[in-house]
Structure formats: structure tokens, C-alpha cells
Design a protein around this motif. Sequence first.
Motif, short mmCIF file in Angstrom:
data_model
loop_
_atom_site.label_atom_id
_atom_site.label_comp_id
_atom_site.label_asym_id
_atom_site.label_seq_id
_atom_site.Cartn_x
_atom_site.Cartn_y
_atom_site.Cartn_z
N PHE A 33 0.86 -1.28 0.07
CA PHE A 33 0.09 -0.01 0.16
C PHE A 33 1.04 1.40 -0.09
N GLU A 34 0.64 2.02 -1.02
CA GLU A 34 1.60 3.52 -1.20
C GLU A 34 0.65 4.57 -1.29
N LYS A 35 0.64 5.63 -0.42
CA LYS A 35 -0.19 6.61 -0.37
C LYS A 35 -0.10 7.52 -1.73
N SER A 36 1.32 7.52 -2.11
CA SER A 36 1.75 8.57 -3.15
C SER A 36 1.31 7.76 -4.48
N ASN A 37 1.82 8.60 -5.62
CA ASN A 37 1.55 8.02 -6.89
C ASN A 37 2.79 7.43 -7.66
N GLN A 38 3.89 7.40 -6.63
CA GLN A 38 5.18 6.74 -7.17
C GLN A 38 5.88 6.04 -5.89
N LEU A 39 6.85 4.97 -6.26
CA LEU A 39 7.66 4.29 -5.22
C LEU A 39 8.82 5.30 -4.66
N GLY A 40 9.56 4.88 -3.86
CA GLY A 40 10.52 5.65 -3.46
C GLY A 40 10.56 6.29 -2.01
N GLY A 41 9.32 6.51 -1.33
CA GLY A 41 9.30 7.00 -0.10
C GLY A 41 9.89 8.29 0.22
N ARG A 122 -0.12 -0.87 -4.75
CA ARG A 122 -1.53 -0.01 -5.35
C ARG A 122 -0.89 1.28 -4.75
N PHE A 123 -0.90 2.21 -5.82
CA PHE A 123 -0.39 3.50 -5.68
C PHE A 123 -1.87 4.39 -5.18
N ASN A 124 -1.24 5.62 -4.70
CA ASN A 124 -2.54 6.45 -4.47
C ASN A 124 -3.44 5.68 -3.20
N THR A 125 -3.01 5.05 -2.34
CA THR A 125 -3.94 4.21 -1.56
C THR A 125 -3.23 4.58 -0.13
N VAL A 126 -4.21 5.00 0.68
CA VAL A 126 -3.79 5.52 2.09
C VAL A 126 -4.55 4.12 3.00
N VAL A 127 -3.54 3.82 3.91
CA VAL A 127 -4.23 2.80 4.91
C VAL A 127 -4.47 3.70 6.15
N THR A 128 -5.91 3.47 6.36
CA THR A 128 -6.49 4.17 7.48
C THR A 128 -6.94 3.46 8.88
N ARG A 129 -6.83 2.19 8.58
CA ARG A 129 -6.98 1.17 9.93
C ARG A 129 -6.18 0.01 9.71
N PHE A 140 -5.62 -9.73 10.75
CA PHE A 140 -5.83 -8.29 10.77
C PHE A 140 -6.87 -7.76 9.70
N VAL A 141 -7.55 -6.66 10.06
CA VAL A 141 -8.48 -5.89 9.11
C VAL A 141 -7.60 -4.74 8.64
N VAL A 142 -7.42 -4.50 7.42
CA VAL A 142 -6.76 -3.46 6.90
C VAL A 142 -7.85 -2.65 6.05
N GLU A 143 -8.04 -1.65 6.44
CA GLU A 143 -8.97 -0.67 5.58
C GLU A 143 -8.26 0.32 4.89
N SER A 144 -8.46 0.38 3.79
CA SER A 144 -7.71 1.54 2.79
C SER A 144 -8.54 2.32 2.05
N GLU A 145 -8.03 3.51 1.53
CA GLU A 145 -8.82 4.26 0.47
C GLU A 145 -8.21 4.83 -0.69
N THR A 146 -8.70 4.60 -1.65
CA THR A 146 -8.05 4.59 -3.16
C THR A 146 -9.05 5.75 -3.69
N ASN A 147 -8.58 7.08 -4.13
CA ASN A 147 -9.34 8.06 -4.62
C ASN A 147 -10.72 7.96 -4.19
N GLY A 148 -10.98 7.98 -2.89
CA GLY A 148 -12.18 8.14 -2.30
C GLY A 148 -13.26 6.57 -2.14
N VAL A 149 -12.55 5.59 -2.62
CA VAL A 149 -13.16 4.27 -2.35
C VAL A 149 -12.48 3.64 -1.39
N ILE A 150 -13.34 3.09 -0.25
CA ILE A 150 -12.76 2.64 0.93
C ILE A 150 -12.98 1.13 0.54
#
Length: 419
Positions: A33-41, A122-129, A140-150
Motif C-alpha cells: 500500500f503506497e499513498k503517493s503515486n510513485q515508489l521511493g518513499g 497499489r498506488f494512491n492508496t492510504v491505509v486508514t485502519r 488483521f483487518v486493513v482498511e484502505s482508501e483509493t481515490n475516495g473508494v474504501i
Amino acid sequence: MTNSLKVAVIGAGVAGLTAARELQRESHQVIVFEKSNQLGGTWVYDPKVESDPLGSDPNRNVVHGSLYKSLRTNFPRQLMSFSDFKFEEKSYDDPRINPGHQEVLKFLEDFATYFKLTELIRFNTVVTRVEVVDSVVNSFVVESETNGVILVEVFDAVVVCNGHNTQPRLAADIPGIETWSKKQMHSHNYRDSEPFRDQVVVVIGNGPSGIDISREIAMVAKEVHMSSRSTHFNLGKSDKFDNMWQHSMILKIESDGTVIFQDGLSVEADIIFHCTGYKLHYPFLKTKRIGPLYKHVFPPQLAPNLSFVGIPEMSFTFTIIECQSRWIAQALSQKVSLPSEDEMLFDVQQYYQELKEKGVPEHRTHHIGFQTSYIDWVFDQTGMVLEKHVKEMFEYFNHCLISGGIDGYMDVFSNKYGI
């Protein structure tokens, strides 16, 4: 037979990519899971800065990256390699022994391409929980959001690799600093020197980045006054800059804005600039220290199904990340065994007690230093062997830090191992 698990890796920087590579080698099913649009951190340069220059406002627009435009690595490229993918054998646009950040990013992109890791992300994906759903089997439950889709998914294991250069640590304990009426900022929001032109700047902190940035600022600032807790610096005017001074710690800040140092000198500053490092920050773990963590990796109660990669600071980061990742991957495959929960907790408690007896503050829990004893120990868990010439370079790097100091260690190392 390999025990194949569904594993979530949070973050696609150095730690996340390395963890994904090692997990894939063990035939685990990996999603990164990567919240930005590219790798590299942390190696992705972002010219944007946050709305709060100190980074203390919880409602600020958070910018993940902390790179400044001119940053070069403070490690030689030979010590930023993987055991089977060497940085010193690669040259893109910057062959220097301490290259700019763009070169490191190209190396990581090359690494991801070579080991076919990009398709796992998965780019542009934020782990929220991240939440334990079954404490018996540790799922584990992993909740993520990609472009508004949970999306809510269940994983057998989670490996946390989202870095520790986003949440600034501030020198908030200086008397009078809270009522300082002029500008303050943290190095997290530094990109170039222009905002400091013709200013009198007080820099708090003496790490490699603090020194590097201070020199850059001195090219345009009226004055730069560096303040440090360390006793390893010569106080007084710089030999290299007519407008730079090294001071001891700040004693206090007066109501009129005068900064008074413990060496008795004072200055009327325009900007206080915090080069004071970062807090470990995970939304689901709100403590000063992340843990308890067995060997800076495993929470004993949830090991090996929850783990952290890359937490140790002031260390040989790439090598530590690789050996930690392999240890985690093989622990999940049940190729290697961990001690019991009680044994791991006892080990951590002993470590914490040792730190307390030495007077080490909690925020330095994971500062393991540039010794190789930790690396050797983790290598032993999976049968990895630290190459002789690499260990010699690690030892020589330590020698360079002592003989050349923070100001000249790179030149000393380059004289022997320059490419």
C-alpha cells in the motif's frame, strides 16, 4: 512446505520494497500500500511544503517528503546497497560517492523493476485502519482508501514500512520558545535557502542534515548561529564561513525575542530553525516508543504476524532493512522460530532498563548507533553472512566519524573508497 500467507506491506519506500522482495521470495502473497503515486518513499522529492512550517498543527496539509533540493546522501553509495543489488555497481546520472537524492530514487526504481515489485503496489492508496480481528491466529483487518473508494480486507500479517521522516520532533523544552513571536520552522519544510536571505537564523540541532542545511543557508543569510547539545563541537566562529557561529545549547529566549545561549552569548534572531529529527508516528500506536518491540521489529504479543521494518536510527539503514525483512519473511514461513512471548518481553524490558540506567531518553530508544553487533545478530537468525569487505567498510566508516567528525567524515571515507 512453505507456509504462504497473505501479507500487507504499508509503504513503498526502501523498507517496503525490500520487505516485499523478501516476502515474495518466501512465496507469500504480497500487497504493498503506497499513498503517493510513485515508489521511493522519503527519496521522492516534493517541492511542496506544509501549511504549518513547524509541522505541529494536526490539521495541516501533511507533506510526506522531507528532502531538500540540494540534498546528497550522508552515506557513501557502497553502504546503501543490498546484498545482491549493489548501488556502487550502478551509475545513472550522478556517479559521486555521495550522490544526490535523484540518483537514489533511480536506484530504487531499478531495484523494483529488476525484482518485479511494481506490480505488487497499489498506488494512491492510504491505509486508514489496521486492527486485529482474531488474536488467536493473529489476522488483521486493513482498511484502505483509493481515490475516495474504501476497501476493507483481511490479511494474515502486516508489515509496517511507512518511514519516520514525516512527524517533526521540536525543541519545545527551551524556556520562552512557546511565546516566540517571530518565525519558526522545522527542516521537514526546508527546500532551499531563499527564505533565509538576509536573515539572522538560529539553527537547533547538529546532525548531518542540520550542518549541511546551515552551510547552505549561510550562503544567503546575514548570520547563522548553530546551537547544539553535543560537546564534540568547537564553539565560536566557523573556519569556513564569516557569518556562521557554533554555540552551546540555548539557555532561554527572552520576551523581546533575544536568544541566549549557555555559553553566555546572545543574538536577536529572525528565525528559529529546528533540525531536531522526527517522531516515530503511526496513527494506531500513540506512544513515545513504538512497542515494546523485540529487537526493534516484533511486538511480542502479535509476533511474527505484525512487524516493523526500518525503525532503528543512526544506523546502516539499507543493510538493517534487508536483514530485518528476511527475518520477518522467514519467521512468517516458519523457517525460523522466535522466542516465546514472555521471553521476548523480558528481552525488551532488559533493554529498556539498560537505556534507563545509561540515562538515554525514550525518544532515543531505537538509536542503535553505527556498530555492526545488531546487524550481525539479525543476520545470524536467517543464516545471512555480512561480506567481509562490507564489514570492513562499516568499521572504516565508524573510524571516519571519529577522525573526521560530522564535518569531514565523508571526505575521509572518500579518500580510501572513492569511486
